[in-house]
Design an enzyme around this catalytic site. Structure first.
Site, PDB file in Angstrom:
ATOM      1  N   GLY A  27      10.686  23.899  -3.055  1.00 46.22           N
ATOM      2  CA  GLY A  27      11.476  22.718  -2.711  1.00 46.22           C
ATOM      3  C   GLY A  27      12.609  22.485  -3.697  1.00 46.22           C
ATOM      4  O   GLY A  27      12.815  23.256  -4.648  1.00 46.22           O
ATOM      5  N   VAL A  29      13.128  19.765  -5.889  1.00 48.38           N
ATOM      6  CA  VAL A  29      12.660  19.384  -7.223  1.00 48.38           C
ATOM      7  C   VAL A  29      11.746  20.470  -7.792  1.00 48.38           C
ATOM      8  O   VAL A  29      11.865  20.862  -8.960  1.00 48.38           O
ATOM      9  CB  VAL A  29      11.929  18.019  -7.172  1.00 48.38           C
ATOM     10  CG1 VAL A  29      11.352  17.671  -8.539  1.00 48.38           C
ATOM     11  CG2 VAL A  29      12.885  16.926  -6.709  1.00 48.38           C
ATOM     12  N   TYR A 146       7.192   6.474   3.810  1.00 47.94           N
ATOM     13  CA  TYR A 146       7.189   7.414   2.682  1.00 47.94           C
ATOM     14  C   TYR A 146       6.670   6.730   1.424  1.00 47.94           C
ATOM     15  O   TYR A 146       5.765   7.232   0.745  1.00 47.94           O
ATOM     16  CB  TYR A 146       8.621   7.930   2.480  1.00 47.94           C
ATOM     17  CG  TYR A 146       8.837   8.718   1.213  1.00 47.94           C
ATOM     18  CD1 TYR A 146       8.349  10.022   1.093  1.00 47.94           C
ATOM     19  CD2 TYR A 146       9.550   8.176   0.140  1.00 47.94           C
ATOM     20  CE1 TYR A 146       8.560  10.749  -0.079  1.00 47.94           C
ATOM     21  CE2 TYR A 146       9.761   8.890  -1.019  1.00 47.94           C
ATOM     22  CZ  TYR A 146       9.270  10.177  -1.124  1.00 47.94           C
ATOM     23  OH  TYR A 146       9.476  10.899  -2.273  1.00 47.94           O
TER      24      TYR A 146
HETATM   25  N1  LIG Z   1      14.356  14.702  -4.025  1.00 42.25           N
HETATM   26  C1  LIG Z   1      14.316  13.500  -4.591  1.00 42.25           C
HETATM   27  O1  LIG Z   1      15.343  12.838  -4.764  1.00 42.25           O
HETATM   28  C2  LIG Z   1      12.984  12.940  -5.051  1.00 42.25           C
HETATM   29  C3  LIG Z   1      12.980  11.666  -5.617  1.00 42.25           C
HETATM   30  C4  LIG Z   1      11.783  11.128  -6.054  1.00 42.25           C
HETATM   31  C5  LIG Z   1      10.609  11.850  -5.918  1.00 42.25           C
HETATM   32  N2  LIG Z   1      10.642  13.086  -5.351  1.00 42.25           N
HETATM   33  C6  LIG Z   1       9.362  13.789  -5.214  1.00 42.25           C
HETATM   34  O2  LIG Z   1       9.506  15.133  -5.627  1.00 42.25           O
HETATM   35  C7  LIG Z   1       8.666  15.966  -4.830  1.00 42.25           C
HETATM   36  C8  LIG Z   1       9.496  17.091  -4.224  1.00 42.25           C
HETATM   37  O3  LIG Z   1      10.557  16.539  -3.446  1.00 42.25           O
HETATM   38  P1  LIG Z   1      11.772  17.469  -2.964  1.00 42.25           P
HETATM   39  O4  LIG Z   1      12.963  16.622  -2.879  1.00 42.25           O
HETATM   40  O5  LIG Z   1      11.803  18.698  -3.766  1.00 42.25           O
HETATM   41  O6  LIG Z   1      11.331  17.827  -1.479  1.00 42.25           O
HETATM   42  P2  LIG Z   1      11.628  19.168  -0.650  1.00 42.25           P
HETATM   43  O7  LIG Z   1      12.848  19.851  -1.117  1.00 42.25           O
HETATM   44  O8  LIG Z   1      11.526  18.768   0.781  1.00 42.25           O
HETATM   45  O9  LIG Z   1      10.393  20.086  -1.015  1.00 42.25           O
HETATM   46  C9  LIG Z   1       9.124  19.822  -0.485  1.00 42.25           C
HETATM   47  C10 LIG Z   1       8.189  20.915  -0.902  1.00 42.25           C
HETATM   48  O10 LIG Z   1       6.937  20.686  -0.244  1.00 42.25           O
HETATM   49  C11 LIG Z   1       6.577  21.878   0.444  1.00 42.25           C
HETATM   50  N3  LIG Z   1       5.834  21.559   1.655  1.00 42.25           N
HETATM   51  C12 LIG Z   1       6.227  20.819   2.714  1.00 42.25           C
HETATM   52  N4  LIG Z   1       5.265  20.815   3.647  1.00 42.25           N
HETATM   53  C13 LIG Z   1       4.249  21.574   3.167  1.00 42.25           C
HETATM   54  C14 LIG Z   1       2.993  21.983   3.673  1.00 42.25           C
HETATM   55  N5  LIG Z   1       2.563  21.610   4.885  1.00 42.25           N
HETATM   56  N6  LIG Z   1       2.229  22.775   2.907  1.00 42.25           N
HETATM   57  C15 LIG Z   1       2.633  23.178   1.681  1.00 42.25           C
HETATM   58  N7  LIG Z   1       3.826  22.837   1.145  1.00 42.25           N
HETATM   59  C16 LIG Z   1       4.620  22.038   1.886  1.00 42.25           C
HETATM   60  C17 LIG Z   1       7.883  22.544   0.795  1.00 42.25           C
HETATM   61  O11 LIG Z   1       7.662  23.926   1.085  1.00 42.25           O
HETATM   62  P3  LIG Z   1       8.723  24.778   1.987  1.00 42.25           P
HETATM   63  O12 LIG Z   1      10.066  24.271   1.602  1.00 42.25           O
HETATM   64  O13 LIG Z   1       8.466  26.193   1.582  1.00 42.25           O
HETATM   65  O14 LIG Z   1       8.385  24.505   3.403  1.00 42.25           O
HETATM   66  C18 LIG Z   1       8.662  22.310  -0.490  1.00 42.25           C
HETATM   67  O15 LIG Z   1       8.255  23.251  -1.459  1.00 42.25           O
HETATM   68  C19 LIG Z   1       8.001  15.066  -3.819  1.00 42.25           C
HETATM   69  O16 LIG Z   1       6.738  14.684  -4.296  1.00 42.25           O
HETATM   70  C20 LIG Z   1       8.900  13.839  -3.786  1.00 42.25           C
HETATM   71  O17 LIG Z   1       8.177  12.674  -3.426  1.00 42.25           O
HETATM   72  C21 LIG Z   1      11.788  13.647  -4.907  1.00 42.25           C
END
Ligand SMILES: NC(=O)c1ccc[n+]([C@@H]2O[C@H](COP(=O)([O-])OP(=O)(O)OC[C@H]3O[C@@H](n4cnc5c(N)ncnc54)[C@H](OP(=O)(O)O)[C@@H]3O)[C@@H](O)[C@H]2O)c1
Length: 296
Positions: A27, A29, A146
């Site tokens: 992902g 992050v 969420y």
């Molecule tokens: N981005 C932000 O601004 C932000 C802010 C605050 C907190 N966060 C937290 O940071 C974390 C990551 O966020 P992100 O922005 O990096 O999200 P992201 O880019 O959508 O990444 C999500 C990750 O989860 C994996 N995933 C999704 N569905 C899955 C499943 N069924 N089984 C296994 N893996 C699965 C995805 O794998 P694939 O991509 O390979 O499908 C990807 O590695 C989350 O906990 C989020 O709440 C993010």
């Protein structure tokens, strides 16, 4: 206690650092964390649909495999996987619970009795955005699905004791593979809210900060130094990278599908002094990294 703050009958041998399972390394992050952690520690990273070099496939819904992997002798399980787009969670609350809450239950069951620590990445969306700033002591009151799933996952983890929740604000920057932030600036026009205020944090700063905090337990906030509107953030990133998009100021939700968003989310900590870099510093680094939006 082991070196990462978990009660343990044994002390991990001095050496290159913790053995880490990074869930969601594919992902945005998780990719940023992978870039920092993989060269420095023994890290196993997972992907679900976006294969990336060195990562192993794992679907969070495969509970047997998730539990077996988690119980494979890691010191830290950093959980950065789940359903993150707010609109997707709002549209399918059951799926959001299945991907954001249930896996934490499975992980805690798998880790119970071991010295491994779970580090859950959570979000400023556990707050309603009505206060000028939020510290770890402030009560949560999520306004969207969420945020409610993140709060429920936090509750599970905190009830257990000995684990760590790290709440992050909006993250900006360029990931090694997934680029959900820069993808927002990929269209010819980029609508950006002037009525949403945040203290965004720069992606490359999260790995080093996490490594300084992962011996702690309970809840920690890691916020960005500067407080800006979404419009200001997007405009400054667009200018810094000279992206071919026009950032357009908008107020209020622009589409039916858009979910409730807290108006002002500024994370601050009373438990440590770390803050992400100032926007100017972060944008200078982002510009030096390269130009153009990545893929989503
Ligand atoms: N981005 C932000 O601004 C932000 C802010 C605050 C907190 N966060 C937290 O940071 C974390 C990551 O966020 P992100 O922005 O990096 O999200 P992201 O880019 O959508 O990444 C999500 C990750 O989860 C994996 N995933 C999704 N569905 C899955 C499943 N069924 N089984 C296994 N893996 C699965 C995805 O794998 P694939 O991509 O390979 O499908 C990807 O590695 C989350 O906990 C989020 O709440 C993010």
């Amino acid at each position: 206690m082991n070196r990462y703050g978990r009660p343990s009958g044994w002390e991990a041998p001095a050496g290159p650092g913790p053995r880490i399972l990074l869930l969601g390394a594919s992902g945005f992050v998780g990719g940023g964390l992978w870039s920092h952690l993989a060269p420095r520690h023994a890290v196993v990273g997972t992907y679900a649909t976006r294969a990336a070099p060195g990562l192993v496939r794992l679907d969070l819904r495969d509970e047997t495999r998730l539990a077996a992997l988690a119980a494979d002798g890691f010191d830290l399980v950093v959980h950065a996987a789940g359903l993150v787009p707010l609109e997707a969670a709002e549209a399918d609350p059951a799926l959001a619970r299945l991907l954001n809450v249930r896996p934490v239950e499975v992980l805690l069951d798998a880790l119970r009795g071991s010295a491994a620590k779970l580090v859950l990445l959570s979000s400023d969306n556990v707050f309603d955005g009505t206060r000028p700033r939020y510290t770890e002591a402030d009560p949560r009151s999520p306004v969207n699905v969420y945020g409610r799933t993140k709060a429920a996952a936090e509750d599970l983890l905190l009830a257990e004791g000995g684990h760590l929740v790290v709440r992050l604000p909006l993250v900006f920057g360029r990931g090694p593979w997934a680029n959900t932030f820069l993808a927002r600036l990929a269209a010819p026009t980029t609508p950006a809210r002037t009525d949403l205020v945040c203290a965004p944090v720069y992606l490359p700063s999260i790995g080093p900060a996490l490594a300084r905090l992962w011996h702690r337990t309970g809840v920690l906030h890691y916020g960005g130094a500067d407080v800006v509107t979404r419009f200001e953030l997007m405009s400054r990133v667009q200018r810094a990278l000279d992206l071919p998009t026009r950032v357009v100021p908008v107020r209020g939700p622009q589409a039916h599908a858009e979910c409730p968003r807290p108006p002002r989310l500024v994370l601050r900590s009373t438990r440590h002094r770390l803050l992400g870099p100032a926007l100017d510093t972060a944008l200078a680094h982002l510009t030096a990294q390269g130009r153009g939006p990545g893929t989503s």
